[in-house]
Design a protein around this motif. Structure first.
Motif, PDB file in Angstrom:
ATOM      1  N   LYS A   1       5.784  14.315  -9.851  1.00 53.50           N
ATOM      2  CA  LYS A   1       5.590  13.384  -8.737  1.00 53.50           C
ATOM      3  C   LYS A   1       6.082  12.006  -9.205  1.00 53.50           C
ATOM      4  O   LYS A   1       5.596  11.502 -10.217  1.00 53.50           O
ATOM      5  N   PRO A   2       7.015  11.381  -8.493  1.00 52.25           N
ATOM      6  CA  PRO A   2       7.575  10.127  -9.008  1.00 52.25           C
ATOM      7  C   PRO A   2       6.670   8.930  -8.789  1.00 52.25           C
ATOM      8  O   PRO A   2       6.849   7.879  -9.402  1.00 52.25           O
ATOM      9  N   ILE A   3       5.647   9.083  -7.945  1.00 55.53           N
ATOM     10  CA  ILE A   3       4.929   7.933  -7.424  1.00 55.53           C
ATOM     11  C   ILE A   3       3.647   8.441  -6.756  1.00 55.53           C
ATOM     12  O   ILE A   3       3.570   9.615  -6.420  1.00 55.53           O
ATOM     13  N   GLY A   4       2.671   7.563  -6.550  1.00 53.08           N
ATOM     14  CA  GLY A   4       1.446   7.967  -5.858  1.00 53.08           C
ATOM     15  C   GLY A   4       1.559   7.755  -4.352  1.00 53.08           C
ATOM     16  O   GLY A   4       2.523   7.146  -3.878  1.00 53.08           O
ATOM     17  N   ASP A   5       0.562   8.251  -3.606  1.00 54.81           N
ATOM     18  CA  ASP A   5       0.570   8.135  -2.134  1.00 54.81           C
ATOM     19  C   ASP A   5       0.695   6.685  -1.673  1.00 54.81           C
ATOM     20  O   ASP A   5       1.497   6.362  -0.798  1.00 54.81           O
ATOM     21  N   GLY A   6      -0.136   5.818  -2.293  1.00 49.74           N
ATOM     22  CA  GLY A   6      -0.198   4.419  -1.850  1.00 49.74           C
ATOM     23  C   GLY A   6       1.144   3.738  -2.028  1.00 49.74           C
ATOM     24  O   GLY A   6       1.648   3.079  -1.101  1.00 49.74           O
ATOM     25  N   ALA A   7       1.753   3.919  -3.203  1.00 46.43           N
ATOM     26  CA  ALA A   7       3.042   3.263  -3.482  1.00 46.43           C
ATOM     27  C   ALA A   7       4.128   3.815  -2.558  1.00 46.43           C
ATOM     28  O   ALA A   7       4.975   3.062  -2.056  1.00 46.43           O
ATOM     29  N   LEU A   8       4.100   5.120  -2.295  1.00 50.23           N
ATOM     30  CA  LEU A   8       5.110   5.703  -1.398  1.00 50.23           C
ATOM     31  C   LEU A   8       4.983   5.105   0.002  1.00 50.23           C
ATOM     32  O   LEU A   8       5.986   4.751   0.639  1.00 50.23           O
ATOM     33  N   LYS A   9       3.747   4.965   0.471  1.00 49.61           N
ATOM     34  CA  LYS A   9       3.545   4.401   1.823  1.00 49.61           C
ATOM     35  C   LYS A   9       4.035   2.958   1.882  1.00 49.61           C
ATOM     36  O   LYS A   9       4.597   2.530   2.902  1.00 49.61           O
ATOM     37  N   ILE A  10       3.844   2.205   0.795  1.00 43.76           N
ATOM     38  CA  ILE A  10       4.316   0.808   0.758  1.00 43.76           C
ATOM     39  C   ILE A  10       5.849   0.777   0.852  1.00 43.76           C
ATOM     40  O   ILE A  10       6.437   0.000   1.597  1.00 43.76           O
ATOM     41  N   ILE A  11       6.501   1.691   0.113  1.00 45.22           N
ATOM     42  CA  ILE A  11       7.974   1.752   0.151  1.00 45.22           C
ATOM     43  C   ILE A  11       8.448   2.136   1.561  1.00 45.22           C
ATOM     44  O   ILE A  11       9.377   1.527   2.106  1.00 45.22           O
TER      45      ILE A  11
ATOM     46  N   ILE B   1       3.425  13.804   3.736  1.00 43.26           N
ATOM     47  CA  ILE B   1       3.297  13.430   2.325  1.00 43.26           C
ATOM     48  C   ILE B   1       2.669  14.588   1.535  1.00 43.26           C
ATOM     49  O   ILE B   1       3.127  14.925   0.442  1.00 43.26           O
ATOM     50  N   ALA B   2       1.670  15.221   2.119  1.00 41.17           N
ATOM     51  CA  ALA B   2       1.033  16.361   1.423  1.00 41.17           C
ATOM     52  C   ALA B   2       2.059  17.472   1.179  1.00 41.17           C
ATOM     53  O   ALA B   2       2.077  18.094   0.110  1.00 41.17           O
ATOM     54  N   ARG B   3       2.934  17.723   2.177  1.00 40.93           N
ATOM     55  CA  ARG B   3       3.930  18.787   1.984  1.00 40.93           C
ATOM     56  C   ARG B   3       4.966  18.384   0.939  1.00 40.93           C
ATOM     57  O   ARG B   3       5.447  19.225   0.176  1.00 40.93           O
TER      58      ARG B   3
END
Ligand code: PDD
Length: 284
Positions: A64-74, A50-52
């Motif tokens: 950035k289309p989305i934050g870390d938390g939302a990406l992990k949920i998807i 995710i960092a890369r």
């Protein structure tokens, strides 16, 4: 069961999932991607991937289309909907849809796609236990391959050259030095027992697996040199191997017509693979 894909907020059958034909990812390769491995429902090296992804976006000034938390949920939901616990998850972000014109559009929402396909660790272990063959190809890529861009035509051509002769991967050569594989990082273990891999910089993709493998090698107190090596050094090496999310650590037993070492998968490569897998299964 039909495969399910995520595209910009919607989950649908992969066969029906789509973006606009004026998506800049489609027209200009104006986008970036990640491939993450999940085993037993657990992501390996997720934070690194995710960092890369965010670094790649930043390098290309894509929002950035989305934050870390939302990406992990998807990512979790895509796995759930596809009923997968062992998978390769693909994430792609393009600059978005806009009338075709080279400069960045004034207003475009990035396109986010997440898909997953099954991964078989037992099969991967069996491949590693046999070792794979490589072919050499010229590295004709652009000067910023540290950005994980979807612009992969040279990699596609190199991989096809490998496939044509039944090899698993292409080893890319630039100015007489091995840079990396078409979709992996390349390593040798010298006759003196030193682990060598190309240093980070604009000439290789800084593999997340590469970093975790370096960490495991340090724990195992294997001497390491991050420097470019030549094809002749690869020929003389005790061991050669490749690393990537899809290959984990995979020994190489042949490069073109040259047999690596004694032709069997290298014990150090296999030890590193085991250490990588043990660490990834344990690591939070
Ligand atoms: N490829 N170098 C290149 C050119 C790559 O495309 C990849 C990954 C790597 C290894 O990176 P990592 O260890 O973070 O997977 C190195 C992915 C797997 C792909 O394109 O499918």
């Amino acid at each position: 069961m039909p495969r399910i894909a995520y595209v910009n907020g919607a989950y649908s059958r992969l066969a029906d999932a789509s973006t606009n034909i004026e998506d800049r990812g489609y027209q200009f390769s104006d986008g970036v991607y990640e491939v993450c491995l999940v085993v037993d429902g657990k992501y390996w090296d997720m934070a690194g991937h995710i960092a890369r992804l965010w670094r790649s976006l930043e390098a290309l000034s894509i929002r950035k289309p989305i934050g870390d938390g939302a990406l992990k949920i998807i990512m979790a939901k895509v796995l759930r909907l596809n009923k997968l616990r062992d998978a390769l998850v693909y994430i792609q972000v393009s600059r978005g849809v806009a009338p075709r014109n080279h400069p960045f559009p004034d207003a475009a929402d990035p396109t986010l796609v997440v898909t997953a396909r099954p991964f078989d660790l037992a099969k991967s272990n069996a491949t590693a236990g046999k070792g794979v063959a490589l072919v050499t190809q010229p590295d004709i890529r652009w000067g910023r391959v540290d950005v994980k861009s979807v612009s992969l035509l040279p990699n596609v051509l190199a991989k096809q050259a490998a496939k044509r002769v039944g090899a698993a991967e292409a080893l890319l050569i630039k100015d007489g030095k091995v840079t990396e594989g078409a979709s992996s990082n390349a390593w040798i273990l010298t006759a003196e027992g030193v682990l060598v891999t190309h240093p980070l910089g604009h000439e290789i993709l800084g593999g997340i697996t590469r970093q975790t493998t370096l960490d495991r090698a340090r724990e195992l107190q294997i001497p390491i040199e991050e420097r470019a090596f030549t094809l002749a050094e690869a020929h003389e090496a005790q061991e050669v191997f490749i690393t990537s999310a899809t290959n984990i650590v995979t020994p190489v037993v042949r490069i073109d017509d040259h047999i690596v070492g004694d032709g069997a998968p290298g014990p150090v490569a296999l030890r590193l693979r085991e250490a990588y897998i043990d660490f990834s299964r344990r690591d939070a």
